[in-house]
Design a protein around this motif. Structure first.
Motif, PDB file in Angstrom:
ATOM      1  N   ALA A   9     -29.994 -28.294  12.808  1.00  0.00           N
ATOM      2  CA  ALA A   9     -30.772 -27.063  12.929  1.00  0.00           C
ATOM      3  C   ALA A   9     -29.960 -25.997  13.644  1.00  0.00           C
ATOM      4  CB  ALA A   9     -32.051 -27.341  13.702  1.00  0.00           C
ATOM      5  N   LYS A  10     -30.166 -24.739  13.242  1.00  0.00           N
ATOM      6  CA  LYS A  10     -29.446 -23.644  13.895  1.00  0.00           C
ATOM      7  C   LYS A  10     -30.193 -23.242  15.165  1.00  0.00           C
ATOM      8  CE  LYS A  10     -27.441 -21.852   9.654  1.00  0.00           C
ATOM      9  NZ  LYS A  10     -28.319 -22.298   8.569  1.00  0.00           N
ATOM     10  N   ASN A  11     -29.419 -22.897  16.177  1.00  0.00           N
ATOM     11  CA  ASN A  11     -29.970 -22.420  17.452  1.00  0.00           C
ATOM     12  C   ASN A  11     -31.085 -23.317  18.011  1.00  0.00           C
ATOM     13  OD1 ASN A  11     -30.442 -20.929  19.666  1.00  0.00           O
ATOM     14  ND2 ASN A  11     -31.222 -19.110  18.617  1.00  0.00           N
ATOM     15  N   PRO A  12     -30.783 -24.586  18.260  1.00  0.00           N
ATOM     16  CA  PRO A  12     -31.827 -25.505  18.717  1.00  0.00           C
ATOM     17  C   PRO A  12     -32.377 -25.173  20.105  1.00  0.00           C
ATOM     18  CG  PRO A  12     -29.702 -26.565  18.764  1.00  0.00           C
ATOM     19  CD  PRO A  12     -29.485 -25.244  18.123  1.00  0.00           C
ATOM     20  N   THR A  13     -31.647 -24.399  20.907  1.00  0.00           N
ATOM     21  CA  THR A  13     -32.193 -24.036  22.218  1.00  0.00           C
ATOM     22  C   THR A  13     -33.481 -23.255  22.029  1.00  0.00           C
ATOM     23  OG1 THR A  13     -29.908 -23.769  22.890  1.00  0.00           O
ATOM     24  CG2 THR A  13     -31.563 -23.113  24.464  1.00  0.00           C
ATOM     25  N   MET A  15     -35.272 -23.506  19.494  1.00  0.00           N
ATOM     26  CA  MET A  15     -36.248 -24.432  18.905  1.00  0.00           C
ATOM     27  C   MET A  15     -37.051 -25.140  19.995  1.00  0.00           C
ATOM     28  SD  MET A  15     -35.795 -24.050  15.753  1.00  0.00           S
ATOM     29  CE  MET A  15     -34.729 -22.654  15.606  1.00  0.00           C
ATOM     30  N   SER A  16     -36.353 -25.649  21.025  1.00  0.00           N
ATOM     31  CA  SER A  16     -37.108 -26.398  22.029  1.00  0.00           C
ATOM     32  C   SER A  16     -37.991 -25.456  22.854  1.00  0.00           C
ATOM     33  CB  SER A  16     -36.196 -27.267  22.912  1.00  0.00           C
ATOM     34  OG  SER A  16     -35.110 -26.543  23.379  1.00  0.00           O
ATOM     35  N   ARG A  19     -40.976 -24.955  20.665  1.00  0.00           N
ATOM     36  CA  ARG A  19     -41.784 -26.182  20.711  1.00  0.00           C
ATOM     37  C   ARG A  19     -42.686 -26.166  21.955  1.00  0.00           C
ATOM     38  NH1 ARG A  19     -40.699 -30.438  17.835  1.00  0.00           N
ATOM     39  NH2 ARG A  19     -38.452 -30.211  17.590  1.00  0.00           N
ATOM     40  N   ARG A  23     -46.830 -26.114  22.205  1.00  0.00           N
ATOM     41  CA  ARG A  23     -47.567 -27.132  22.974  1.00  0.00           C
ATOM     42  C   ARG A  23     -48.489 -26.498  24.008  1.00  0.00           C
ATOM     43  NH1 ARG A  23     -42.838 -31.784  23.610  1.00  0.00           N
ATOM     44  NH2 ARG A  23     -42.842 -32.272  21.382  1.00  0.00           N
ATOM     45  N   GLU A  83     -45.305 -29.732  15.206  1.00  0.00           N
ATOM     46  CA  GLU A  83     -46.077 -29.784  16.450  1.00  0.00           C
ATOM     47  C   GLU A  83     -47.583 -29.729  16.161  1.00  0.00           C
ATOM     48  OE1 GLU A  83     -45.267 -30.458  19.566  1.00  0.00           O
ATOM     49  OE2 GLU A  83     -43.232 -30.843  18.869  1.00  0.00           O
TER      50      GLU A  83
END
Lengths: 380, 337
Positions: A9-13, A15-16, A19, A23, A83
């Motif tokens: 995945a691109k730019n996962p920072t 992403m989290s 996420r 939540r 999610e």
């Protein structure tokens, strides 16, 4: 042969972080939803929740801003929907419109239609359904008989659709209709049909769980404007197939029974016996593998590759897992769980035992999927 | 795959095809430098990651090579990481890997005795000159390189000469996990080849006037075989990414268990479609299916890894399994940027 090479995945920072935002939102928005309701995942209907999600910008995330979309990447949409599904949020109202109908309209509808529908869908206020199966055309989709006849005023639709998910709550249907004289796969076209038009009769059908998620619809001389023919006349079969790979590899294809695993693990007493630990280990192993597969397919679609074969594999393996999970828990459930939590586990388990036969029927039966895989392997 | 990885795949595939007909394949493989795959360039290695090793280990399974090449690659890497100045002579020869929690070390005579938990040398995997064993010394994971001539039947090691001894380097899979990752990748390669053979046979063989491949029952069995293969491909690939990030205890356990779970149905379908010819010694199918059955037991069967996974999954009862899986996944893909 087939490829599950996954592009990370691109730019996962980001992403989290996304996420975490989802939540936090869900912790409030779904706080009073029962475990059995959560187990409904994308068949849970809640108009108010859909509006809330729309105002967060989490419907139509990838669409252009001029149509109410968010112009976000496919990775971000994937994080949001997995999610939502894992939490068992009631996404059913807008689910089909967000996943495939909106995308189809973007690709194949004229400007007026896009302006009319897409912003409403993105706000979580407009729902759709997919009109494919008919009384005598189930798995054999090319046998459909619903007809569109060209007139001076537009197209006149006659026929019936069956087993249509969400049909009694949807505002419009994307229907596959016969418009030409050709046989089987030729002469088919896709139409947007407003379900409030004169001549449309909708009946919900109660399923074996006692709920009504699908239904039937009859078209009796229903007149739709010319611009409701989507894409090219006669190109319906190909358009439908493009749409299906969007439908077959998403996280909804392996998470339908996830709620039970989470509730069961939550209910376990400390230090369960090895037999139980091993069962949990195997369920988690399969869950993890399916997530990797689903992520890999979404990566391939993102890179512009075809992934029909891979998507069919994810859906078939995912449905087998979703169906086996409640049976495996049923076989073992005993005094390893806290007594006060047992009834909650049992309620989710019995709901899923009743609901799960549909998991390998909806969105393409197991037999159709294995046929697609066999074709991909060069066997037919 | 990167361009370098594609090159590696082509070169190793050619090498393994070539050595298959040679009476003495080991010297050719050593000469090629394959065993130095994971050593640094200063030791004439490829400096390969686990994701590079994935390509090689899968090919070893796909070619059913009866030599402990993967084990030697791992042993060389672990020996080097334990001692960066290691005597290169120690790295030579075929080195098996094993795990032993009950060793008795005789320091005066520099010999070790014990029972290996995993048979390091089986008839399928080929002979070994030395064994690299992981054990626990004073509560810490420890590596011993010993003379394999002291390996008796039933995996008993009796007064084996110790060539080298040192602590296991941190932040990498332990030797049992490394072996499990190797076997899950070999299983992946063997499944891929069994699938290819079975599709080919179904297209060639006719009964009732048409190729087997045209029967729906056969098509659906082959679809299931392909699904199992695909699942193992995906699981092993993700496990290698994780092993390049940290010790990956969860992902390697999950990959080996998923590979193990694929074996029974896959072997049964491959044999069923092949019919009697696939059951003959002459046919190549058993090179793959019999190895698949053996590899399922080696470096941890289903019970061992499902127990490990279950314990990991239940270790933190305050977070859900979904939170656990996504946190691991996000951390690994962040490191991949």
């Amino acid at each position: 042969m087939f490829s599950f090479d996954s592009a990370p995945a691109k730019n996962p920072t980001a992403m989290s972080q996304l996420r975490q935002r989802v939540r936090t939102f869900l912790a409030t928005a779904t706080s009073d939803i029962s475990p059995v309701s959560r187990a409904h995942t994308w068949t849970g209907f809640d108009a108010e929740f859909s509006k809330q999600l729309g105002s967060q910008g989490w419907i139509g995330m990838q669409w252009p801003k001029e149509y109410g979309g968010g112009e976000r990447g496919p990775e971000e949409r994937y994080v949001v929907i997995e999610e939502l599904l894992a939490a068992g949020a009631p996404v059913g109202a807008h689910w089909i419109a967000d996943r495939q109908s909106g995308t189809l309209l973007l690709r194949h509808a004229d400007e007026a239609i896009k302006q009319k529908y897409l912003p409403k869908i993105a706000r979580g206020e407009c729902y759709s359904c997919i009109g494919m199966s008919e009384p005598n055309a189930g798995s054999d989709l090319a046998a459909i008989k619903t007809r569109g006849r060209k007139t001076d005023e537009g197209w006149v639709i006659n026929g019936a659709k069956l087993w249509t998910t969400n049909v009694d709550k949807a505002h419009f249907m994307i229907a596959l209709v016969r418009t030409g004289d050709g046989e089987r796969h030729s002469g088919l076209s896709q139409f947007l049909i407003d379900l409030s038009l004169p001549g449309v009769t909708v009946n919900p059908i109660t399923d074996q769980t006692g709920e009504s998620h699908f239904g039937e619809v009859f078209f009796d001389e229903v007149l739709v404007p010319d611009n409701c023919l989507l894409g090219e006349e006669g190109n319906g079969w190909q358009q439908v197939n493009e749409e299906l790979s969007l439908e077959r590899s998403g996280p909804e294809r392996y998470l339908s029974s996830y709620r039970l695993l989470e509730e069961y693990m939550d209910a376990l007493k400390p230090n369960p016996p090895d037999e139980i630990v091993n069962l949990v280990g195997q369920q988690v192993c399969e869950l993890w593998t399916l997530r990797q597969m689903s992520l890999a397919v979404s990566g391939r679609l993102r890179e512009g590759h075809k992934a029909d074969l891979e998507a069919a594999m994810v859906k078939d393996l995912g449905a087998c897992y979703e169906q086996q999970l409640p049976h495996r828990i049923q076989a073992i459930l005993g005094d390893e769980v806290e007594p006060q939590k047992k009834s909650k586990v049992q309620a989710v388990m019995h709901y899923l035992l009743d609901a799960s036969p549909s998991f390998s029927l909806r969105g393409g039966t197991r037999e159709i999927l294995r046929g697609i895989i066999a074709r991909g392997l060069g066997l037919r | 795959m990167s361009e370098l990885q594609t090159m590696l795949e082509e070169m190793v595939a050619r090498l393994l095809t070539d050595v298959a007909t040679q009476p003495e394949p080991w010297p050719i493989i050593e000469e090629f430098g394959l065993t130095r795959l994971m050593l640094p360039e200063t030791l004439n290695g490829f400096n390969g990651s686990w994701q590079d090793a994935r390509i090689v280990f899968e090919l070893l399974g796909q070619h059913a090579l009866p030599l402990q090449v993967g084990e030697t690659i791992i042993a060389q890497k672990y020996l080097y990481q334990t001692n960066l100045d290691i005597d290169q002579q120690l790295l030579s020869g075929i080195i098996g890997i094993g795990y032993c929690d009950n060793v008795v070390i005789d320091n005066a005579n520099q010999v070790v005795s014990g029972t290996l938990l995993d048979p390091a040398a089986t008839s399928y995997n080929g002979p070994v000159n030395k064994l690299l064993i992981e054990t626990i010394c004073e509560g810490q994971p420890h590596l011993l390189l010993v003379d394999a001539n002291a390996l008796q039947e039933n995996s008993v090691l009796s007064e084996a000469t110790i060539f080298f001894s040192g602590p296991l380097a941190k932040d990498q899979p332990n030797l049992l996990s490394a072996g499990a990752l190797l076997r899950s990748l070999q299983i992946c390669g063997a499944l891929t080849e069994a699938l290819r053979l079975t599709i080919q046979y179904a297209n060639e063989r006719s009964q009732f006037g048409r190729p087997l491949a045209k029967f729906q029952a056969i098509q659906h069995d082959l679809a299931r075989l392909a699904e199992q293969t695909a699942a193992v491909q995906c699981a092993t690939q993700a496990a290698c990414q994780a092993a390049d990030y940290d010790a990956a205890p969860f992902e390697i356990a999950a990959a080996k268990l998923r590979a193990n779970l694929a074996v029974p149905d896959a072997c049964s379908i491959a044999h069923q479609v092949h019919g009697a010819i696939g059951f003959t010694e002459e046919h190549v199918l058993h090179h793959f299916t019999r190895r698949l059955s053996t590899w399922r037991s080696e470096f941890g069967n289903d019970r061992l890894w499902s127990n490990t996974l279950g314990k990991l999954a239940l270790a933190d009862r305050d977070s859900t399994i979904w939170q656990f899986l996504t946190a691991r996944g996000d951390a690994i893909s962040e490191s991949n940027q």
